[in-house]
Design an enzyme around this catalytic site. Structure first.
Site, short mmCIF file in Angstrom:
data_model
loop_
_atom_site.label_atom_id
_atom_site.label_comp_id
_atom_site.label_asym_id
_atom_site.label_seq_id
_atom_site.Cartn_x
_atom_site.Cartn_y
_atom_site.Cartn_z
N TYR A 139 0.71 -1.17 -0.02
CA TYR A 139 -0.18 0.05 0.00
C TYR A 139 0.85 1.12 0.15
O TYR A 139 0.46 2.30 -0.57
CB TYR A 139 -1.03 -0.16 1.23
N LYS A 189 3.48 -15.24 2.69
CA LYS A 189 3.64 -16.22 1.36
C LYS A 189 4.89 -16.28 1.02
O LYS A 189 5.37 -16.14 -0.11
CB LYS A 189 2.73 -15.31 0.42
N ASP A 221 -2.85 -18.23 2.02
CA ASP A 221 -4.12 -19.02 1.65
C ASP A 221 -4.51 -20.04 2.42
O ASP A 221 -5.83 -20.20 2.55
CB ASP A 221 -3.71 -19.61 0.13
N ASP A 245 -5.45 -6.71 6.04
CA ASP A 245 -6.47 -6.14 5.50
C ASP A 245 -7.68 -6.83 5.07
O ASP A 245 -8.81 -6.93 5.28
CB ASP A 245 -6.18 -5.12 4.12
N ASP A 249 -11.11 -8.73 7.44
CA ASP A 249 -12.56 -8.53 7.08
C ASP A 249 -13.01 -10.12 6.97
O ASP A 249 -14.36 -10.27 7.57
CB ASP A 249 -12.52 -7.95 5.92
#
Length: 361
Positions: A139, A189, A221, A245, A249
């Site tokens: 970001y 990852k 994942d 992020d 959620d």
């Protein structure tokens, strides 16, 4: 407790003013000595011809012990450059106050198990925390641009992490876990991303400073899958900006509604031990239901509780608010997003009334 008891209230857009008003009502019931001063931010500021984060609003934040934030974002600004959108205010606040640690508690209140999309036995008693690094990663990495190469439009985002950034967020996670169930799950990852390989190495080094806390690593994942397969296996989830992020959620909806989850965005502690932070519900501005009186204020109210605990050093006051929310729910108070078929949902203000009734219980 800190001498500075001023709170900058930045309600913002959409349902932000409604849920923030509810949070302030509860906060003032528990701590009448806290001075709450409102200022415009986001689309509310842009509508007045001001920047998304006006200078006067920033000055108020500079003089405050913490920020109680509502939400920013309105559809009429979609597609504009970031600097011309309401969300730019939140970007600036996180960057300029170095709010690098995002803390998102995920808790299922007794009586709301039915609201989750998972079977009740999977989420009954769920209590975990997502610790998300907030000022690094894809970001914020540079270069970040869209350009033309050989006549083809190309977009570039850069994921960058430095070892000290990883160390400081890891220590936040391990310190939290030490007071809970002593388990940190670090999500990365590393089989693909070089930044994740650094993340795993640094996190493993930091873990040696906390021998009483168990560290486990999961690929992102797999972590996403395990969150819906066995969510109660997690205690503290530690991860970088983008993964956090997304996963937070996902974790939010396990509780039945994204309107239930508060958050704290924290910087480094000051020399006097105080900790400046921005506290907000994670559900966003939801302009489609704004001004209808049906928004769920739980996350905003619990964000005020986090603010008491983390920036105003008032554990007792925070616990009073959290207990009042739990009692209101256990006594049947439900907003529209939480009500069963046939149950009469409460408005935002009426749900808050029920919480206030239990603040002194």
């Amino acid at each position: 407790m800190p001498l500075n008891k001023t709170v900058a209230v930045l309600a913002g857009d959409g349902i932000g003013p409604e849920v923030t008003r509810a949070a302030v009502r509860v906060l003032k019931r528990v701590r009448a000595d806290v001075e709450c001063i409102e200022a415009p931010v986001g689309g509310a500021a842009l509508a007045e011809g001001l920047p998304a984060l006006p200078a006067a609003t920033r000055e108020l934040c500079d003089a405050s012990a913490a920020i109680l934030f509502g939400a920013v974002g309105l559809p009429q600004y979609d597609g504009r450059p970031l600097e011309e959108r309401p969300e730019y205010a939140l970007f600036l606040l996180r960057r300029d106050y170095e709010l690098f640690a995002n803390i998102r508690p995920v808790r299922v209140f007794s009586g709301l198990e039915h609201a989750s999309s998972l079977r009740e036995e999977l989420i009954a008693g769920l209590d975990l925390i997502v610790v998300r690094e907030l000022t690094g990663g894809i970001y914020f990495g540079q270069p970040k641009e869209t350009r033309i190469e050989d006549g083809v439009e190309v977009a570039v985002d850069t994921m960058v992490y430095r070892a000290p950034e990883i160390e400081r967020i890891a220590r936040i996670a391990f310190a939290l876990a030490r007071k809970r169930r002593s388990l940190v799950t670090s999500v990365d990852k590393q089989n693909i991303l070089e930044s994740s390989r650094l993340w795993r190495r640094v996190t493993t080094r930091v873990a040696a400073e906390y021998p009483e806390v168990q560290l486990q690593h999961l690929l992102v994942d797999n972590a996403a899958m395990q969150l819906v397969r066995d969510p109660k296996a997690f205690d503290v989830i530690l991860t970088e900006n983008m993964f956090g992020d997304i996963l937070s959620d996902e974790a939010a909806i396990l509780t039945g509604s994204i309107g239930n989850l508060p958050s704290a965005s924290l910087g480094a502690r000051h020399d006097d031990g105080s900790q400046f932070g921005l506290y907000e519900p994670i559900g966003g501005s939801a302009p489609d239901i704004a001004e209808r009186g049906i928004a769920n204020p739980i996350a905003a109210i619990l964000s005020a509780a986090l603010m008491l605990r983390m920036s105003l050093e008032d554990d007792a006051g925070a616990a009073r608010i959290e207990r009042a929310v739990g009692l209101a729910i256990s006594n049947g108070a439900r907003t529209r997003d939480l009500a069963r078929v046939g149950e009469e949902p409460l408005s935002t203000d009426h749900f808050t009334d029920h919480v206030l009734e239990h603040c002194d219980a």
